[in-house]
Write a protein that holds these residues in place. Sequence first.
Motif, PDB file in Angstrom:
ATOM      1  N   ASP A 216      63.954 113.281 -62.520  1.00 15.82           N
ATOM      2  CA  ASP A 216      64.456 113.151 -63.883  1.00 15.82           C
ATOM      3  C   ASP A 216      64.642 111.666 -64.188  1.00 15.82           C
ATOM      4  O   ASP A 216      64.293 110.802 -63.373  1.00 15.82           O
ATOM      5  CB  ASP A 216      65.772 113.921 -64.062  1.00 15.82           C
ATOM      6  CG  ASP A 216      66.855 113.480 -63.074  1.00 15.82           C
ATOM      7  OD1 ASP A 216      66.783 112.337 -62.555  1.00 15.82           O
ATOM      8  OD2 ASP A 216      67.778 114.267 -62.821  1.00 15.82           O
ATOM      9  N   THR A 217      65.203 111.366 -65.339  1.00 22.10           N
ATOM     10  CA  THR A 217      65.348 109.976 -65.772  1.00 22.10           C
ATOM     11  C   THR A 217      66.176 109.158 -64.796  1.00 22.10           C
ATOM     12  O   THR A 217      65.831 108.005 -64.478  1.00 22.10           O
ATOM     13  CB  THR A 217      65.997 109.928 -67.173  1.00 22.10           C
ATOM     14  OG1 THR A 217      65.163 110.649 -68.096  1.00 22.10           O
ATOM     15  CG2 THR A 217      66.156 108.493 -67.650  1.00 22.10           C
ATOM     16  N   SER A 261      61.716 106.465 -72.984  1.00 23.31           N
ATOM     17  CA  SER A 261      61.087 107.212 -74.071  1.00 23.31           C
ATOM     18  C   SER A 261      61.408 108.693 -73.945  1.00 23.31           C
ATOM     19  O   SER A 261      62.170 109.116 -73.071  1.00 23.31           O
ATOM     20  CB  SER A 261      59.560 107.012 -74.020  1.00 23.31           C
ATOM     21  OG  SER A 261      59.008 107.698 -72.898  1.00 23.31           O
ATOM     22  N   GLY A 262      60.792 109.475 -74.789  1.00 26.60           N
ATOM     23  CA  GLY A 262      61.017 110.921 -74.725  1.00 26.60           C
ATOM     24  C   GLY A 262      60.237 111.608 -73.632  1.00 26.60           C
ATOM     25  O   GLY A 262      60.419 112.802 -73.382  1.00 26.60           O
ATOM     26  N   GLN A 263      59.355 110.866 -72.959  1.00 19.51           N
ATOM     27  CA  GLN A 263      58.530 111.431 -71.896  1.00 19.51           C
ATOM     28  C   GLN A 263      58.632 110.568 -70.634  1.00 19.51           C
ATOM     29  O   GLN A 263      57.658 109.921 -70.223  1.00 19.51           O
ATOM     30  CB  GLN A 263      57.058 111.522 -72.355  1.00 19.51           C
ATOM     31  CG  GLN A 263      56.809 112.441 -73.526  1.00 19.51           C
ATOM     32  CD  GLN A 263      56.947 113.910 -73.130  1.00 19.51           C
ATOM     33  OE1 GLN A 263      56.818 114.272 -71.964  1.00 19.51           O
ATOM     34  NE2 GLN A 263      57.213 114.751 -74.108  1.00 19.51           N
ATOM     35  N   PRO A 264      59.801 110.528 -70.000  1.00 19.09           N
ATOM     36  CA  PRO A 264      59.992 109.631 -68.851  1.00 19.09           C
ATOM     37  C   PRO A 264      59.065 109.904 -67.671  1.00 19.09           C
ATOM     38  O   PRO A 264      58.756 108.993 -66.904  1.00 19.09           O
ATOM     39  CB  PRO A 264      61.454 109.852 -68.466  1.00 19.09           C
ATOM     40  CG  PRO A 264      61.802 111.204 -69.007  1.00 19.09           C
ATOM     41  CD  PRO A 264      61.021 111.318 -70.277  1.00 19.09           C
TER      42      PRO A 264
END
Length: 340
Positions: A216-217, A261-264
Amino acid sequence: MRITPATLLKIARDTVMLRERQYPDLLAVYLHGSVLEEKPLLGGTTDIDLFFVHINEVEERREIERLTDEVHLDISHHSRSEYRRTLEMRLHPWLGPTIFSAKILYDPQHFMDLVQANVRGQFDRPDYVLERARGQAEHARQMWFTMNNLSSEPDLDSVDLYLRAVEHVANAVTSLSGAPLTERRFTLNFAARAEAIGKGGLYPGLLGLLGGANVDTDILTSWLEPWQAAYEAVPPEETPPRLHPDRQNYYRQAFEAIIGSGQPLDVLWPMLRTWCRSVSLLPVEAPETEVWRGVLQYLGLLGSGFKERVTALDAYLDMVEETLDEWGRSSGAEYELDLM
């Protein structure tokens, strides 16, 4: 410094004017890459990809030159002999698309004009497109055979081979709708390219091959520092142009922008690929190598998980090969190939 496509193009032209005096055997220069795109910056950084074609054989194949913290030159040197068979370049999966979309900056003898005209002629003919794509898929399949037949425990070289196979199979898909993907924007642009041929489901599959389900991020952010440590640990005398110190910021800022961003997960490919290359130049006992092993274990790309990834790659390759067959039939490429 305000960076715009016009600014970058001027820098490219000015560079050619300066280098023209440096190389008496300079035959042609052309520009390729993100500078020709509407939005060349990623994370506020970019490079200027120039290709110098020389009359004589060349020793230095690639050089990096820093301009600012945000921009550097990436210059490839080719010899004229590499462009001898221009019609065959249509089928080359990398050089063909590069020449097709290049902007010629210097060509007093109209050498590149002729080369580009020959490459562009029928470049988009379906059977040529399919052959470029199948060449990528076949490379991936051969690598899969090697990994599937491993008689020993997978090591870091096995991971490198796996990542190269993933690169080829993904570019088999993108070759149906354009040029192969570049390193920083590899996963970032893959989704749109898969959608372009009606196979959007190949994008999550690609992330799965890279272990995307496990991160995840926060995890990706925590890997930035050890990635940088490995990059900086490469001995200067062994540093290839791809890992030049002046490219570190180019990668790091792009990684941070993608993670934010929205797509890490789109950072997975460029981060893993550059990390793998850095570690391959370090001693096996280096602390940076041990950290890299831990990351691979976590992603299922080393140890017991590696075999599962190789099995998943086989299934993914099957889907891509079926996609190429479907595209060939629907476009008429299979019929044209049968007539050749």
